[in-house]
Write a protein that holds these residues in place. Structure first.
Motif, PDB file in Angstrom:
ATOM      1  N   UNK A 360       0.846  -1.197   0.000  1.00 32.23           N
ATOM      2  CA  UNK A 360       0.000   0.000   0.000  1.00 32.23           C
ATOM      3  C   UNK A 360       0.879   1.243   0.000  1.00 32.23           C
ATOM      4  N   UNK A 361       1.922   1.192   0.809  1.00 31.97           N
ATOM      5  CA  UNK A 361       2.868   2.318   0.843  1.00 31.97           C
ATOM      6  C   UNK A 361       3.512   2.496  -0.537  1.00 31.97           C
ATOM      7  N   UNK A 362       3.911   1.374  -1.164  1.00 25.48           N
ATOM      8  CA  UNK A 362       4.482   1.463  -2.515  1.00 25.48           C
ATOM      9  C   UNK A 362       3.461   2.098  -3.482  1.00 25.48           C
ATOM     10  N   UNK A 363       2.194   1.700  -3.320  1.00 31.38           N
ATOM     11  CA  UNK A 363       1.149   2.235  -4.214  1.00 31.38           C
ATOM     12  C   UNK A 363       1.007   3.744  -4.026  1.00 31.38           C
ATOM     13  N   UNK A 364       1.043   4.184  -2.776  1.00 32.93           N
ATOM     14  CA  UNK A 364       0.922   5.618  -2.459  1.00 32.93           C
ATOM     15  C   UNK A 364       2.116   6.383  -3.026  1.00 32.93           C
ATOM     16  N   UNK A 365       3.326   5.807  -2.877  1.00 30.51           N
ATOM     17  CA  UNK A 365       4.530   6.452  -3.423  1.00 30.51           C
ATOM     18  C   UNK A 365       4.387   6.578  -4.945  1.00 30.51           C
ATOM     19  N   UNK A 366       3.918   5.510  -5.600  1.00 33.70           N
ATOM     20  CA  UNK A 366       3.746   5.545  -7.056  1.00 33.70           C
ATOM     21  C   UNK A 366       2.709   6.603  -7.447  1.00 33.70           C
ATOM     22  N   UNK A 367       1.621   6.701  -6.645  1.00 34.75           N
ATOM     23  CA  UNK A 367       0.565   7.687  -6.948  1.00 34.75           C
ATOM     24  C   UNK A 367       1.103   9.103  -6.784  1.00 34.75           C
ATOM     25  N   UNK A 368       1.876   9.354  -5.709  1.00 36.32           N
ATOM     26  CA  UNK A 368       2.390  10.701  -5.465  1.00 36.32           C
ATOM     27  C   UNK A 368       3.378  11.109  -6.564  1.00 36.32           C
ATOM     28  N   UNK A 369       4.123  10.098  -7.085  1.00 36.17           N
ATOM     29  CA  UNK A 369       5.117  10.400  -8.127  1.00 36.17           C
ATOM     30  C   UNK A 369       4.544  10.223  -9.532  1.00 36.17           C
ATOM     31  N   UNK A 370       3.304   9.718  -9.608  1.00 39.21           N
ATOM     32  CA  UNK A 370       2.678   9.397 -10.903  1.00 39.21           C
ATOM     33  C   UNK A 370       3.638   8.576 -11.779  1.00 39.21           C
ATOM     34  N   UNK A 371       4.258   7.554 -11.159  1.00 41.39           N
ATOM     35  CA  UNK A 371       5.272   6.764 -11.849  1.00 41.39           C
ATOM     36  C   UNK A 371       5.167   5.307 -11.406  1.00 41.39           C
ATOM     37  N   UNK A 372       4.500   4.468 -12.218  1.00 44.74           N
ATOM     38  CA  UNK A 372       4.259   3.090 -11.777  1.00 44.74           C
ATOM     39  C   UNK A 372       5.490   2.188 -11.820  1.00 44.74           C
ATOM     40  N   UNK A 373       5.547   1.222 -10.901  1.00 42.51           N
ATOM     41  CA  UNK A 373       6.617   0.230 -10.870  1.00 42.51           C
ATOM     42  C   UNK A 373       6.088  -1.060 -11.506  1.00 42.51           C
ATOM     43  N   UNK A 374       7.020  -1.953 -11.871  1.00 47.18           N
ATOM     44  CA  UNK A 374       6.600  -3.259 -12.367  1.00 47.18           C
ATOM     45  C   UNK A 374       6.284  -4.172 -11.179  1.00 47.18           C
ATOM     46  N   UNK A 375       5.565  -5.266 -11.451  1.00 48.97           N
ATOM     47  CA  UNK A 375       5.254  -6.214 -10.377  1.00 48.97           C
ATOM     48  C   UNK A 375       6.539  -6.799  -9.790  1.00 48.97           C
ATOM     49  N   UNK A 376       7.524  -7.027 -10.654  1.00 45.44           N
ATOM     50  CA  UNK A 376       8.798  -7.583 -10.167  1.00 45.44           C
ATOM     51  C   UNK A 376       9.464  -6.621  -9.176  1.00 45.44           C
ATOM     52  N   UNK A 377       9.452  -5.321  -9.507  1.00 42.74           N
ATOM     53  CA  UNK A 377      10.045  -4.331  -8.582  1.00 42.74           C
ATOM     54  C   UNK A 377       9.305  -4.335  -7.247  1.00 42.74           C
ATOM     55  N   UNK A 378       7.975  -4.397  -7.327  1.00 42.66           N
ATOM     56  CA  UNK A 378       7.155  -4.404  -6.103  1.00 42.66           C
ATOM     57  C   UNK A 378       7.508  -5.623  -5.253  1.00 42.66           C
ATOM     58  N   UNK A 379       7.532  -6.797  -5.873  1.00 42.69           N
ATOM     59  CA  UNK A 379       7.760  -8.031  -5.109  1.00 42.69           C
ATOM     60  C   UNK A 379       9.177  -8.088  -4.535  1.00 42.69           C
ATOM     61  N   UNK A 380      10.157  -7.623  -5.315  1.00 47.72           N
ATOM     62  CA  UNK A 380      11.540  -7.644  -4.806  1.00 47.72           C
ATOM     63  C   UNK A 380      11.688  -6.727  -3.594  1.00 47.72           C
ATOM     64  N   UNK A 381      11.081  -5.526  -3.685  1.00 45.52           N
ATOM     65  CA  UNK A 381      11.199  -4.591  -2.557  1.00 45.52           C
ATOM     66  C   UNK A 381      10.439  -5.123  -1.351  1.00 45.52           C
ATOM     67  N   UNK A 382       9.300  -5.795  -1.610  1.00 49.47           N
ATOM     68  CA  UNK A 382       8.547  -6.384  -0.499  1.00 49.47           C
ATOM     69  C   UNK A 382       9.379  -7.467   0.184  1.00 49.47           C
ATOM     70  N   UNK A 383      10.020  -8.306  -0.617  1.00 50.70           N
ATOM     71  CA  UNK A 383      10.815  -9.393  -0.017  1.00 50.70           C
ATOM     72  C   UNK A 383      11.947  -8.825   0.854  1.00 50.70           C
TER      73      UNK A 383
END
Ligand code: NAD
Length: 427
Positions: A360-383
């Motif tokens: 959710x935090x990643x989603x908020x960061x992406x929304x504030x920057x209007x710059x989406x990440x890939x699913x792989x980036x999301x999962x790697x950072x989560x891990x």
């Protein structure tokens, strides 16, 4: 009762609310830290509690009045964050406890949010889609003065989902006059939702289990797994743990459980549930009650339904070696003591299900920057975050000779206390 983990109340869980339980857990950790009285008073109360009663137009033309709450436990670290739950048993005490858990959860994984939670007392399953939309839009309007991308950011919880968040985001945006994707997380991707958010809580549970399994010398490819609750958290955790090689032998939902010691195919179980609406009657499995399911012979148990599933009554009979709390508050303090004494490792909710708020935090960061990440980036950072937070929780637990819940709480409360102390008291 005095134990290695601190002093606990002897009042039975039926006589006290989830908030009382949250305070008991807080006091155990605060005693270990030696927390100052003024911080103890500030952190054991919720900063803001809002209760609203609001009308909703029903399909038959009638108007019904519903009760809802939004609680912000600690507004010190940044915006507050937490899900909105639709359930007939929602109470202010439950929402307060869940808001407090969110503060600790954010601190455990080191993200700059305070905790919040919301809920409406409603039988969501008895409502049509139109009625749910009416309810969500009116509840959002009631919350307008206290929510926003810089103040308080809701997300899905029990019986709410991406569509609910889309209605919430649209209602907020229409009221302020422009699109505000950062007001909520767990949105559909097309509205600025994050890749991987829908799976994040279940995925985080599995990452947490992988970390603990290494320490316990548990080979996940030999592990038998039991999952209570087959919704967003449990259904996804079950699928992902099967993908890392474990055998899911039993799952349950509110209609009861299904069990096959040889293993259930998650693809087949999901397809059956999508077709029939429940797990009941799934072929190639025997029916088990919700109570029996928790006590099945297995290596890993993932409670992912609601509160107070593991109590002093069933804790002595639980056979799992590792429990990962997908749900919030599934284990009572008495059961915690019994499981700890029996040498059963328990990954507490404020760590094990923190994948949801992290993405959710990643989603908020992406929304504030209007710059989406890939699913792989999301999962790697989560891990990375789940792995780092596990080590910190484990080391704090070892250093204080306490279970993981108390270790995670000690770490979280120390963190929140530090910035509360540094910010001081206004004015
Ligand atoms: P959900 O509504 O998607 O699923 C809940 C599931 O639990 C359903 O399958 C329901 O049938 C089942 N259930 C209800 N009562 C049950 C019972 N007595 N026995 C067995 N199953 C029962 O909800 P969810 O989002 O998966 O949330 C589940 C838990 O996880 C809650 O405690 C929630 O607060 C917590 N949680 C959710 C998230 C998230 O991102 N969704 C994040 C962190 C924690």
């Amino acid at each position: 009762m005095s134990t290695a983990m601190g002093t606990t109340s002897v009042v039975s869980v039926d006589e006290r609310s989830l908030f009382d339980v949250a305070i008991e857990q807080f006091n155990i950790a605060a005693d270990i830290i030696g927390l100052e009285d003024h911080l103890r008073a500030r952190l054991s109360t919720c900063q803001r509690e809002m209760t609203v009663h609001f009308p909703v137009k029903m399909d038959d033309g009638s108007v019904q009045v519903f009760e809802g709450h939004r609680v912000q436990h600690n507004r010190m670290p940044g915006p507050t964050k937490g899900g909105i739950r639709y359930h007939q048993n929602v109470t202010l005490a439950e929402v307060k406890a869940l808001a407090m858990f969110m503060t600790w959860k954010c601190a455990v994984v080191g993200i700059p949010y305070g905790g919040a939670k919301g809920g409406v007392k409603v039988d969501a399953k008895a409502m049509s889609l139109q009625e749910l939309e009416n309810l969500t839009r009116r509840f959002t309007s009631e919350l307008m003065p206290i929510i926003g991308p810089d103040t308080d950011i809701p997300a899905p919880d029990v019986n709410t989902n991406a569509q609910t968040m889309a209605w919430l985001m649209d209602t907020y945006s229409m009221n302020v006059g422009h699109a505000v994707p950062g007001v909520t997380t767990g949105k559909p991707i097309v509205l600025g939702g994050s890749e991987g958010r829908n799976e994040a809580t279940g995925r985080g549970v599995v990452y947490a289990i992988e970390e603990a399994a290494r320490d316990l010398d548990m080979d996940l490819s030999d592990a038998r797994v039991v999952v209570q609750g087959f919704g967003n958290v449990g259904g996804i955790a079950a699928t992902l743990i099967e993908q890392v090689g474990a055998k899911v032998i039993a799952v349950s939902d509110s209609s009861g459980g299904i069990y096959n010691p040889g293993g259930l195919s998650m693809k087949a179980v999901h397809a059956y549930k999508a077709e029939t609406g429940s797990l009941r009657g799934f072929p190639d499995a025997e029916a088990v009650s919700g109570e029996e399911l928790l006590e099945l012979d297995c290596e890993i148990l993932i409670p992912s339904a609601l509160e107070n599933s593991i109590t002093e009554d069933n804790a002595p009979r639980i056979k799992a070696k590792l429990i990962a709390e997908g749900a919030n508050g599934p284990t009572t303090p008495e059961a915690d003591l019994i499981l700890h004494d029996r040498g059963i490792a328990l990954l507490p909710d404020i760590y094990a299900n923190a994948g949801g708020v992290t993405v959710s935090y990643f989603e908020w960061v992406q929304a504030m920057q209007a710059f989406p990440w890939t699913e792989q980036q999301v999962n790697e950072r989560l891990r990375l975050i789940m792995a780092k937070s596990y080590v910190a929780m484990r080391d704090t637990s070892r250093a204080n000779n306490v279970n993981f819940r108390t270790g995670a709480l000690v770490r979280a409360i120390e963190r929140v206390a530090e910035f509360t102390r540094i910010r001081g008291v206004y004015p």
